[in-house]
Each structure stands twice: as C-alpha cells, then as structure tokens.
Scaffold this motif. Structure first.
Motif, PDB file in Angstrom:
ATOM      1  N   SER A 148       0.691  -1.303   0.283  1.00 48.85           N
ATOM      2  CA  SER A 148       0.292  -0.203   0.087  1.00 48.85           C
ATOM      3  C   SER A 148       1.163   1.043  -0.090  1.00 48.85           C
ATOM      4  O   SER A 148       2.158   1.761   0.317  1.00 48.85           O
TER       5      SER A 148
ATOM      6  N   ASN B 287      -0.706  -2.053  -5.169  1.00 49.33           N
ATOM      7  CA  ASN B 287      -1.624  -3.538  -4.470  1.00 49.33           C
ATOM      8  C   ASN B 287      -1.869  -4.161  -5.299  1.00 49.33           C
ATOM      9  O   ASN B 287      -2.675  -4.486  -5.708  1.00 49.33           O
TER      10      ASN B 287
ATOM     11  N   GLN C   6      -4.273  -4.648 -10.365  1.00 48.39           N
ATOM     12  CA  GLN C   6      -4.955  -3.746  -8.741  1.00 48.39           C
ATOM     13  C   GLN C   6      -6.165  -5.020  -7.556  1.00 48.39           C
ATOM     14  O   GLN C   6      -6.570  -5.380  -8.530  1.00 48.39           O
TER      15      GLN C   6
ATOM     16  N   ASP D 189      -6.161   1.133  -1.470  1.00 45.26           N
ATOM     17  CA  ASP D 189      -5.858   0.927   0.198  1.00 45.26           C
ATOM     18  C   ASP D 189      -5.763   1.572   1.986  1.00 45.26           C
ATOM     19  O   ASP D 189      -4.713   2.884   2.070  1.00 45.26           O
TER      20      ASP D 189
ATOM     21  N   ARG E 206      -3.751  -3.785   3.209  1.00 44.02           N
ATOM     22  CA  ARG E 206      -3.893  -5.232   2.606  1.00 44.02           C
ATOM     23  C   ARG E 206      -2.257  -4.833   1.524  1.00 44.02           C
ATOM     24  O   ARG E 206      -2.965  -5.985   0.453  1.00 44.02           O
ATOM     25  N   ASP E 207      -1.125  -5.295   1.923  1.00 47.88           N
ATOM     26  CA  ASP E 207       0.183  -5.350   0.771  1.00 47.88           C
ATOM     27  C   ASP E 207      -0.803  -6.933   0.901  1.00 47.88           C
ATOM     28  O   ASP E 207      -0.791  -7.753   1.034  1.00 47.88           O
TER      29      ASP E 207
ATOM     30  N   SER F 175      -3.114 -13.665  -1.112  1.00 46.50           N
ATOM     31  CA  SER F 175      -3.188 -12.149   0.039  1.00 46.50           C
ATOM     32  C   SER F 175      -3.762 -12.018   1.085  1.00 46.50           C
ATOM     33  O   SER F 175      -4.273 -13.176   1.899  1.00 46.50           O
TER      34      SER F 175
END
Length: 704
Positions: A263, A281, A298, A303, A307-308, A337
């Motif tokens: 992010s 992201n 993406q 973000d 939420r990397d 993820s």
C-alpha cells in the motif's frame, strides 16, 4: 563492517573433497523458496510418506546471537548459506552443520529481520548477495569476503536512484533479491507513515552494483498510472510506500518478473491520495531485462486497510478447458493475499483464470477520506480465511464472553468497512490470511497455503493538535507523535500483537542501544530517520525518565514529523480478552490444499495446537503461524511456523499428519530440503521471539 573469516578457502576445498557434492544425484535448494518460481517444491523422494516417521536430527548449528530468524536457507554445492538474528551472513557444510565462514560484526549488530540470501555464479566467480540495513552486499561465496569490484568496496546503497530527497530515509530489505542473468531485482521495506521513501523497483548489475533500471511504483508525470493519483502530487511529498517487500518470482524462459506491491503511505488514511493509486497493491508483470510494464492487476483500490501483498507469487501450470472444450495447459501465476484470497492469472496476458467481481463497499466516515466504491473479490477459489465474524463466532473458551460480545457489538464488522472512530473489526487481521512465508505448489497445480485466521480491532483517532502538544515535554511530544500508536500512550505496548512494553526500559537497556533502535529500527519496526538528533535525544531521555525540562516550564519545540495525517490508528490490536485469549473461536491457523485447475479445495485442516487447551481435552485449535511449507515428490509437506514450536510432516495428498517433533524454538521460517552424497536433509531456522515465544539461535537439520 568487520569481517569474521573462520575458515580459509583451503579448508573449504578440503571439505568439498571429503563431502563430494557436484554429482548427478545431488539436488540443491539454490534459491529463496527453492527456485525462481517460488514454489517451495523439491523433486527429492528419499524421505517419503513411508519412512518420514524415522526422521532424526542430523546436525544443528548455533549462531552466536539469538532472536527472530525467518530465513529460508539456500544450499548450493554442499554449502548452506543463511543469516543470523543480527544479520550476519554465514556458510555451513550442509552435511555436518560446521561453520565455514561468517560475515558481520556482532558488536555492530543490525537488528532487522532477514529471510535469507541470494546466490549468483558465472564460472569461478560465485557470489552471495544480501542486505544489511540499506546496503546491498556482494560476498565471495567461497570465502565470505566482500567483492571489491561491486559498488563501493563490496556494497551499494539501495536508495541510490530514489532521488536526493530520499537518501537518508528508512529503507531496508527483509527478503532476498531475485537473480536473473546478471541482474538482481531488490525488494525493499520502507516506513509506513507519512514521509516514507517511495518503493521504486530497482535492478542492480550483479557484477558492478550499478542500477540498470528503475520502475516507478508511484508513477511520475507522463507515466502510465499517473492519473490515478491527485493532480497536485508534487505538493504531497509525504506520500511514499508502494514497495515490494515480500519478494518476487521470475519466469526465466520468458524473461518476465512478477512483483507484488504494498500500500501507499500512510497506510490507514489517504485523503491526500484520492484515486485508485496505481501501482499500489498490484501484481506487476515486468520485462526483467528492462523494467518495462507488461501488465498489472490491482487487488485493492485506494488501500486504507494495510492490505499489502504478503508473499511472492507462485508460477504454476494448470489445466483448464479451452473454448473448444478440450483440456489445455496454461502457464499461470497465483498470488495469495492477506484477505485470504487467491488471484490466478494467465502468466503472459494477465487474464484472470477465474472471474473476479468488483464488490461495492462502504464509504469512510472519517473526514476527508474518499473510499474507492468497489473492491475485487475472486469467484474462485473460495477464501481460505474467514471473511466475517458474527456473535456465534465469539470464542467459547474465553471466560469473558460478555465483555467480548459488548466490544463486538460496538464495532463495525462488515468486510471492507473503512476504519472508523467507533472501531472496526479487520478479519483476517493485518498479519493475514496469507503472510510472508509464502505458499507451496506442486506440478499438479495444487497450491498449499498456511493462514492466520484471527480478528484485529482498529480505531481511528484524530491526532493531537498544536495546542494539545504545547504543554508536553519535547520527548513526550515526539513519543506521542511517533511511538504511541504502536507502544500505547502509557508505554505498555501490546506484546501479544508484537509491540513490546517500554515501561522500565532503563532497567533492561542502555541509552546507546535504544538510540540505535530508534535510528535503525528492530525486527519489523522501522527506523525513525526523519527525527532530528535533538528529537531522538529528547525521546530517549523521556523513555528513561530523566528528561530535563526548563525551570520555567515546558517550552514547545518544533518537530520534523510531518503534520499529515490528521487521523491515525490508536494501535495494532488483536481482538483479545483481558487474559490474552482470542475473541474469535478456533481454528486460529489453518493449512489448505487448493486445486488451481478447478478452484476447489482438496483439504483444509487446523495447523498447530494451543497446549493449554489441548491439555484440557480441546485439540485441533490451530495457532498463529509464520513461515511457509515445503512440498516434495516424496508425497510430503513439511512445515514448522506454529506458536507451539513443532515441526511437522503431512501427507500432501490428504493432509494426514505423519510426523512431528519439538524444536528448540519456534520455527517461524520456511524450511529447505536438499541432498548430499545420496542423503536427503530437511533444515529449519529456529528463531522464535514472535507471539511471545522464546528467542532462538539454531538451525536444525533432519535426515533418515
């Protein structure tokens, strides 16, 4: 940096003679996570489902320091290369665990977290590439000596092409770089607050250390994606991040490198970066030789949840029906993820292999924040971690159900709800779902992913303003602005979430040590390079309780900390009861086998045991886990990762537990497997220290 050379090249040659390893039946683990595809897969079969129960410890190596180790060792030509807790690189005889050389100065330890090293060779020129702080080193793989022709006496500063305004900012690399031909592409970790360095991607020449190409993950004027940011970007120097810290995978045949990004900063409030925010992201596919973008996807727009993408993608081959109804092989890339999703794409075109839906999400209630209206959710595979918590999910084993229920009812609990001043539940939490250990994949297209499955609670709060800070001492002011978000206003921290208490730190450490940590960071804590020398001194004095204040009272001092953002989270807090028990019912950690050909699950099991609950007759709770699995052609899946300090082997076809053993400390790392002289080994770094577990310093190898 001093060099500690424990064995000469002559000794290495003798070792090679005694343990001949360049043989046709020997198999190495030559790259991070096993190979450029990052599949954690080995073709070895000597240890298999029929005999894994006979595994015994073959050797152990004790590093001279202790602490968090997350290293996936590499093994090349009978030599194991790894890193200690204080980031000293070393080489061992992989058959005996005997140290061959070690590079680094234990008196000037860098307290970061390293996940290993990279290897490059061309004829007799063999190099180990690894990082200490912002420096990328090239070491002679045989002797451990720096290669003088690389950069400045064997090292280069990874901030070299970020621009002069970023040369002193915090930037390190926790994950080994990706080697392709004579290039190494480096993942980097930067600060996550306002004013962070940008996470531009850089490819360095392995021979010289020079930058070959740079890809701007925050596009510059005229570049693709620039219009997904505000038009006045030049007026927002506080925007940074969009870095790839988790590592990358490379298709060497096609020359494509696949890069997951994180992010933009600040992580949780983006009023200054309205828009979609490419290439934050994203899964990026780049021409590895030039850095040219081929395609991207993406997975989180704008973000504001941190939420990397948490791990390298997996390069797999799957079988699906073509338009003519016939099965066809597809070279694919699969990316897990933190949310618990798996995104699967055609490796060449970027086309999703399963439909991805844009789901409407709630608007933010924080003034100034403009939430992106939708977020992508794959139709298949189904999420491997829970997406929503209900009242029925309150932990039945907690003795404080009523208080947990009250906190739950007073929080926003729907998926993708922006963090609010009321309080927002994030499930899975900031550590996943999937995390940095990565997933394994086998040639059949089966993905094996371990996951955390616990809830976190976040609350947004308006930052103190100038008049509220005026009566604070200089040191307390710096602490309030820079430290209280993680370590709490009362200094008590949140040890369960990984943020230690600073109360009484003067009885445990000296000022020089604490000042070094403030400057350089430790573990996953970034260094606060934006603070002035006076601010650092004032902060340390405040922490030690001996800050001197002018006789006339507190005098307000200027701080170099950017005033943005006006809102920030009150801390990284897991949703726990007062005794540290999870608010959500088990399982708290799982191991999943997903068929990427169909998008369906083969099996799903809890991973790990809570020893207290197991003693009460409540098994299979799962635990939080860090570090990934390894799968083999012998039908096995090896994984440590769990809080209970166990190392386990499962049948990869069924998920049945076949073997387990207690480690000297928790193995929060991905294991490696290799063969020397016809004998197969499995090795794991036992570093511990996360989740309240004890520190460790050993690498332990097992064989039949």
């Amino acid at each position: 940096m001093k060099r500690l050379l424990l064995l000469s090249a002559i000794t290495l040659a003798i070792t090679a003679f005694l343990h001949p390893t360049i043989q046709t039946d020997d198999t190495d683990w030559p790259e991070y996570l096993g190979g450029p595809d990052r599949n954690h897969y080995s073709t070895l079969t000597q240890i298999n489902t029929g005999n894994v129960g006979q595994l015994k410890q073959a050797w152990s190596y004790s590093a001279p320091d202790s602490g968090q180790m997350q290293v996936n060792s590499i093994i090349v030509g009978g030599v194991l290369y790894g890193v200690t807790a204080s980031v000293q690189a070393f080489a061992l005889d992989a058959a005996t665990g005997k140290e061959l050389w070690r590079f680094g100065d234990p008196l000037k330890a860098w307290h970061s977290t390293s996940r290993g090293v990279a290897y490059w060779a061309n004829g007799s020129d063999k190099r180990i590439l690894y990082t200490v702080g912002p420096q990328l080193y090239a070491l002679d793989a045989t002797t451990g000596e720096p290669v003088d022709s690389f950069g400045d006496g064997g090292k280069v500063d990874m901030r070299v092409s970020l621009g002069p305004e970023h040369v002193s900012k915090f930037l390190i690399s926790n994950t080994p770089g990706t080697v392709f031909e004579d290039l190494i592409v480096m993942p980097t970790r930067v600060d996550e607050g306002a004013g962070a360095a940008p996470g531009y991607l850089q490819a360095f020449d392995v021979r010289t250390g020079k930058v070959v190409w740079t890809f701007h993950t925050i596009p510059q004027p005229g570049e693709y994606g620039y219009d997904t940011w505000p038009k006045d970007m030049a007026d927002h120097p506080e925007i940074g991040g969009v870095n790839s810290w988790a590592g990358m995978a490379v298709d060497k045949q096609r020359g494509i490198i696949f890069v997951p990004t994180g992010s933009a900063s600040y992580d949780f409030y983006g009023a200054n970066r309205t828009g979609q925010n490419l290439f934050a992201n994203c899964l990026l596919a780049l021409d590895v030789r030039t850095g040219k973008r081929l395609w991207h996807y993406q997975a989180m727009h704008h973000d504001i949840w941190d939420r990397d993408f948490p791990s390298p993608p997996n390069l797999v081959t799957v079988t699906q029906k073509g338009s003519d109804g016939r099965p066809r092989k597809i070279d694919a890339v699969a990316q897990t993820s933190k949310q618990g999703f798996v995104f699967v794409f055609d490796r060449v075109t970027g086309k999703p292999l399963f439909p991805i839906n844009e789901v409407p999400v709630a608007k933010s209630t924080i003034p100034g924040e403009v939430t992106w209206p939708t977020q992508p959710v794959p139709s298949k595979p189904a999420p491997f971690a829970r997406q929503q918590m209900t009242e029925a999910d309150i932990n039945p084993y907690s003795t404080e159900r009523d208080s947990l229920l009250a906190r739950f009812r007073n929080s926003d609990t729907k998926p993708f709800t922006p963090i609010s001043q009321r309080g927002t539940l994030l499930l899975p939490g900031c550590d996943g779902g999937a995390e940095w250990g990565g997933s394994a994949a086998d040639p059949d297209g089966i993905l094996y992913v371990n996951a955390n499955d616990i809830a976190w609670l976040f609350t947004m709060k308006e930052k103190p303003k100038g008049d509220e800070l005026a009566n604070l001492s200089p040191g307390k002011k710096v602490y309030t602005l820079s430290c209280a978000g993680c370590h709490a206003p009362n200094l008590k921290g949140n040890p369960e979430s990984g943020y230690p208490s600073l109360v009484g730190i003067n009885t445990r450490r000296d000022k020089a040590y604490v000042s070094q940590i403030v400057s350089n960071g430790k573990g996953m804590m970034p260094g606060f390079t934006q603070l002035t020398a006076d601010e650092k001194q004032a902060l340390v004095s405040f922490l030690f309780g001996d800050e001197k204040v002018e006789p006339g009272g507190v005098v307000a001092t200027k701080t170099s900390k950017p005033t943005f953002p006006p809102y920030s989270i009150t801390g990284y807090n897991k949703f726990l009861d007062s005794k540290g028990a999870y608010a959500i019912k088990p399982p708290w950690g799982t191991l999943n086998a997903i068929n990427l050909n169909t998008g369906e699950y083969l099996w799903k099991i809890p991973l790990g045991e809570d020893p207290d609950l197991k003693a009460k007759g409540i098994p299979n709770t799962g635990t939080e886990n860090y570090g990934g699995p390894v799968v083999t052609a012998g039908g096995l899946l090896f994984i440590a990762a769990t809080r209970d300090e166990m190392f386990r082997a499962f049948d990869r076809k069924t998920g049945k537990l076949l073997w387990e053993t207690k480690l000297p400390a928790a193995g929060y790392a991905t294991p490696s497997t290799y063969q020397i002289g016809g004998k197969q080994y499995v090795v794991i770094a036992c570093g511990g220290s996360k989740l309240g577990s004890k520190k460790g310093n050993q690498y332990v190898a097992f064989s039949l």
